[in-house]
Design a protein around this motif. Structure first.
Motif, PDB file in Angstrom:
ATOM      1  N   ILE A   1       0.894  -1.268   0.125  1.00  0.00           N
ATOM      2  CA  ILE A   1       0.115   0.063   0.068  1.00  0.00           C
ATOM      3  C   ILE A   1       0.920   1.194  -0.027  1.00  0.00           C
ATOM      4  O   ILE A   1       0.586   2.189  -1.012  1.00  0.00           O
ATOM      5  CB  ILE A   1      -0.904   0.013   1.214  1.00  0.00           C
ATOM      6  CG1 ILE A   1      -1.934  -1.336   0.948  1.00  0.00           C
ATOM      7  CG2 ILE A   1      -1.756   1.220   1.397  1.00  0.00           C
ATOM      8  CD1 ILE A   1      -2.589  -1.403   2.284  1.00  0.00           C
ATOM      9  N   TYR A   2       2.014   1.238   0.756  1.00  0.00           N
ATOM     10  CA  TYR A   2       2.872   2.567   0.655  1.00  0.00           C
ATOM     11  C   TYR A   2       3.470   2.634  -0.452  1.00  0.00           C
ATOM     12  O   TYR A   2       3.696   3.821  -1.139  1.00  0.00           O
ATOM     13  CB  TYR A   2       3.939   2.264   1.628  1.00  0.00           C
ATOM     14  CG  TYR A   2       4.873   3.480   2.014  1.00  0.00           C
ATOM     15  CD1 TYR A   2       4.473   4.260   3.086  1.00  0.00           C
ATOM     16  CD2 TYR A   2       5.722   3.893   1.358  1.00  0.00           C
ATOM     17  CE1 TYR A   2       5.308   5.400   3.321  1.00  0.00           C
ATOM     18  CE2 TYR A   2       6.634   5.056   1.440  1.00  0.00           C
ATOM     19  CZ  TYR A   2       6.368   5.757   2.721  1.00  0.00           C
ATOM     20  OH  TYR A   2       7.001   6.859   2.641  1.00  0.00           O
ATOM     21  N   SER A   3       3.716   1.564  -1.299  1.00  0.00           N
ATOM     22  CA  SER A   3       4.429   2.026  -2.593  1.00  0.00           C
ATOM     23  C   SER A   3       3.525   2.396  -3.454  1.00  0.00           C
ATOM     24  O   SER A   3       4.016   3.237  -4.308  1.00  0.00           O
ATOM     25  CB  SER A   3       4.971   0.207  -2.883  1.00  0.00           C
ATOM     26  OG  SER A   3       3.812  -0.464  -3.292  1.00  0.00           O
ATOM     27  N   LEU A   4       2.095   1.987  -3.378  1.00  0.00           N
ATOM     28  CA  LEU A   4       1.300   2.447  -4.379  1.00  0.00           C
ATOM     29  C   LEU A   4       1.261   4.115  -4.247  1.00  0.00           C
ATOM     30  O   LEU A   4       1.074   5.005  -5.003  1.00  0.00           O
ATOM     31  CB  LEU A   4       0.138   1.841  -4.277  1.00  0.00           C
ATOM     32  CG  LEU A   4      -0.077   0.442  -4.843  1.00  0.00           C
ATOM     33  CD1 LEU A   4      -1.575  -0.103  -4.427  1.00  0.00           C
ATOM     34  CD2 LEU A   4       0.111   0.423  -5.991  1.00  0.00           C
ATOM     35  N   ASN A   5       1.144   4.381  -2.694  1.00  0.00           N
ATOM     36  CA  ASN A   5       0.929   5.926  -2.467  1.00  0.00           C
ATOM     37  C   ASN A   5       2.240   6.561  -2.838  1.00  0.00           C
ATOM     38  O   ASN A   5       2.212   7.667  -3.222  1.00  0.00           O
ATOM     39  CB  ASN A   5       0.710   5.858  -0.921  1.00  0.00           C
ATOM     40  CG  ASN A   5      -0.731   5.497  -0.568  1.00  0.00           C
ATOM     41  OD1 ASN A   5      -1.643   5.618  -1.162  1.00  0.00           O
ATOM     42  ND2 ASN A   5      -1.020   4.535   0.551  1.00  0.00           N
ATOM     43  N   TYR A   6       3.265   5.970  -2.610  1.00  0.00           N
ATOM     44  CA  TYR A   6       4.702   6.470  -2.895  1.00  0.00           C
ATOM     45  C   TYR A   6       4.667   6.982  -4.453  1.00  0.00           C
ATOM     46  O   TYR A   6       4.973   8.186  -4.614  1.00  0.00           O
ATOM     47  CB  TYR A   6       5.731   5.668  -2.585  1.00  0.00           C
ATOM     48  CG  TYR A   6       7.073   5.985  -3.026  1.00  0.00           C
ATOM     49  CD1 TYR A   6       7.933   6.773  -2.032  1.00  0.00           C
ATOM     50  CD2 TYR A   6       7.661   5.802  -4.283  1.00  0.00           C
ATOM     51  CE1 TYR A   6       9.142   7.073  -2.341  1.00  0.00           C
ATOM     52  CE2 TYR A   6       8.969   6.521  -4.730  1.00  0.00           C
ATOM     53  CZ  TYR A   6       9.550   6.665  -3.533  1.00  0.00           C
ATOM     54  OH  TYR A   6      10.895   7.331  -4.115  1.00  0.00           O
ATOM     55  N   MET A   7       4.231   6.071  -5.165  1.00  0.00           N
ATOM     56  CA  MET A   7       4.399   6.212  -6.805  1.00  0.00           C
ATOM     57  C   MET A   7       3.459   7.407  -7.110  1.00  0.00           C
ATOM     58  O   MET A   7       3.704   8.227  -7.965  1.00  0.00           O
ATOM     59  CB  MET A   7       3.992   4.944  -7.338  1.00  0.00           C
ATOM     60  CG  MET A   7       4.370   5.173  -8.939  1.00  0.00           C
ATOM     61  SD  MET A   7       3.147   5.635  -9.879  1.00  0.00           S
ATOM     62  CE  MET A   7       1.972   4.234 -10.079  1.00  0.00           C
ATOM     63  N   THR A   8       2.056   7.365  -6.643  1.00  0.00           N
ATOM     64  CA  THR A   8       1.239   8.372  -7.124  1.00  0.00           C
ATOM     65  C   THR A   8       1.519   9.641  -6.484  1.00  0.00           C
ATOM     66  O   THR A   8       1.579  10.739  -7.489  1.00  0.00           O
ATOM     67  CB  THR A   8      -0.068   7.740  -6.381  1.00  0.00           C
ATOM     68  OG1 THR A   8      -0.442   6.537  -6.739  1.00  0.00           O
ATOM     69  CG2 THR A   8      -1.159   8.832  -6.871  1.00  0.00           C
ATOM     70  N   ILE A   9       2.021   9.795  -5.316  1.00  0.00           N
ATOM     71  CA  ILE A   9       2.462  11.252  -4.731  1.00  0.00           C
ATOM     72  C   ILE A   9       3.456  11.754  -5.482  1.00  0.00           C
ATOM     73  O   ILE A   9       3.670  12.849  -5.612  1.00  0.00           O
ATOM     74  CB  ILE A   9       2.571  10.905  -3.051  1.00  0.00           C
ATOM     75  CG1 ILE A   9       1.368  10.812  -2.373  1.00  0.00           C
ATOM     76  CG2 ILE A   9       3.150  12.240  -2.559  1.00  0.00           C
ATOM     77  CD1 ILE A   9       1.442  10.325  -1.029  1.00  0.00           C
ATOM     78  N   LEU A  10       4.632  10.847  -5.788  1.00  0.00           N
ATOM     79  CA  LEU A  10       5.875  11.299  -6.206  1.00  0.00           C
ATOM     80  C   LEU A  10       5.530  11.811  -7.824  1.00  0.00           C
ATOM     81  O   LEU A  10       6.236  12.753  -8.022  1.00  0.00           O
ATOM     82  CB  LEU A  10       6.949  10.191  -6.419  1.00  0.00           C
ATOM     83  CG  LEU A  10       8.247  10.764  -6.584  1.00  0.00           C
ATOM     84  CD1 LEU A  10       8.879  11.520  -5.641  1.00  0.00           C
ATOM     85  CD2 LEU A  10       9.178   9.431  -6.876  1.00  0.00           C
TER      86      LEU A  10
END
Length: 305
Positions: free
Chosen positions: A285-294
């Motif tokens: 879940i963190y990786s998904l949010n990471y990519m989207t936010i970045l």
């Protein structure tokens, strides 16, 4: 025999509870299409901003690139479903795929995938020759290098698969600036390095499914501890990459570094958790949010530099 009947019943039930639209979206892996289009658009947007060109004056390039990318990604995803028809029934998470339930015939899937890929390439070549060529490279990397070759043979399949996942921003950039530049390759490297810890987390959650299907994913072959060490190493590799995009300003560098620190802390905690699967879900879940936010932040910060 009882397991076979149970699987058949589950597959039939999955087929009965889905609509044609749901089956179609599952076939083309709409989630993957959408997430990749974010990176394609980011490449487009940064290329426009850094070359002092206005996308409103070149809407044709924007449309050709996004439509073309959507088609080749959807077509490649459908082709992957076609290739994996023999192993998907062995994985519980894949039982609702239309290639498993029988809602889409194999010949129809192959025809649709091929049609989408051809149409997508026509659009990309209309944007620029370079975009079309990178599109072909992405298709070959995903369909041939990953799906047909490395996925079933090598534990490094995730790393090989990361090549195709890192190409979409290059397609977007190449549509505007065919010669590319450091910014384009920075996006490629960020996407390439981001994928292993992202997919290893998913592989941990589905370890027994991959084991049943005979897919040599890292958690299956090397175990969870070795997978966690690999995930930590890939997260560490992310730290210097935002500095390749200094043109986006110090605020972007700070945000990217904070995201990296958050992921690093989470990765380190993985060595002391009691529930590995719960931790893997959190990492995913963190990786998904990471990519989207970045990537969304890249679009925003590029406006103000």
């Amino acid at each position: 025999m009882s397991n076979s009947r149970s699987l058949s019943a589950e597959t039939h039930e999955a087929a009965e509870t889905t609509t044609f639209l749901q089956d179609f979206l599952a076939l083309i892996k709409i989630g993957i299409v959408n997430s990749n289009l974010i990176t394609v658009f980011t490449g487009l947007w940064l290329a426009f901003q850094f070359s002092d060109r206005h996308f409103l004056q070149e809407m044709d390039i924007l449309v050709y690139t996004l439509v073309g990318s959507a088609f080749i990604i959807a077509g490649s995803a459908a082709m992957n479903n076609y290739i994996d028809m023999d192993i998907d029934p062995l994985m519980a998470s894949k039982k609702a795929r239309p290639t498993v339930t029988g809602r889409f015939k194999p010949s129809a899937v192959l025809a649709l995938a091929s049609f989408f890929i051809v149409i997508g390439e026509i659009f990309l070549f209309s944007a620029s020759v370079s975009a079309g060529l990178f599109g072909i490279a992405g298709i070959l990397a995903y369909v041939v290098l990953y799906s047909m070759w490395s996925k079933r043979k090598h534990v490094s399949n995730t790393i090989v698969g990361s090549i195709s996942g890192a190409i979409p921003p290059l397609i977007g950039w190449a549509a505007v600036e065919p010669t590319l530049g450091w910014g384009a390759w920075a996006l490629f490297l960020i996407m390439f390095v981001w994928q292993p810890p992202h997919f290893y987390a998913l592989a941990m959650k589905r370890t027994e499914e991959y084991r049943a299907a005979g897919i040599p994913m890292l958690p299956v072959v090397k175990g969870f501890h070795r997978t966690k060490k690999s995930m930590l190493a890939w997260v560490l590799l992310l730290f210097p990459l935002p500095f390749l995009l200094m043109d986006l300003g110090i605020s972007f560098i700070i945000l990217a570094t904070l995201l990296n620190i958050g992921w690093l802390v989470l990765a380190i905690r993985g060595f002391n958790v009691k529930d590995d699967l719960k931790w893997a879900k959190t990492m995913f879940i963190y990786s998904l949010n990471y990519m989207t936010i970045l990537f969304v932040s890249m679009i925003i910060f590029a406006v103000f530099v």
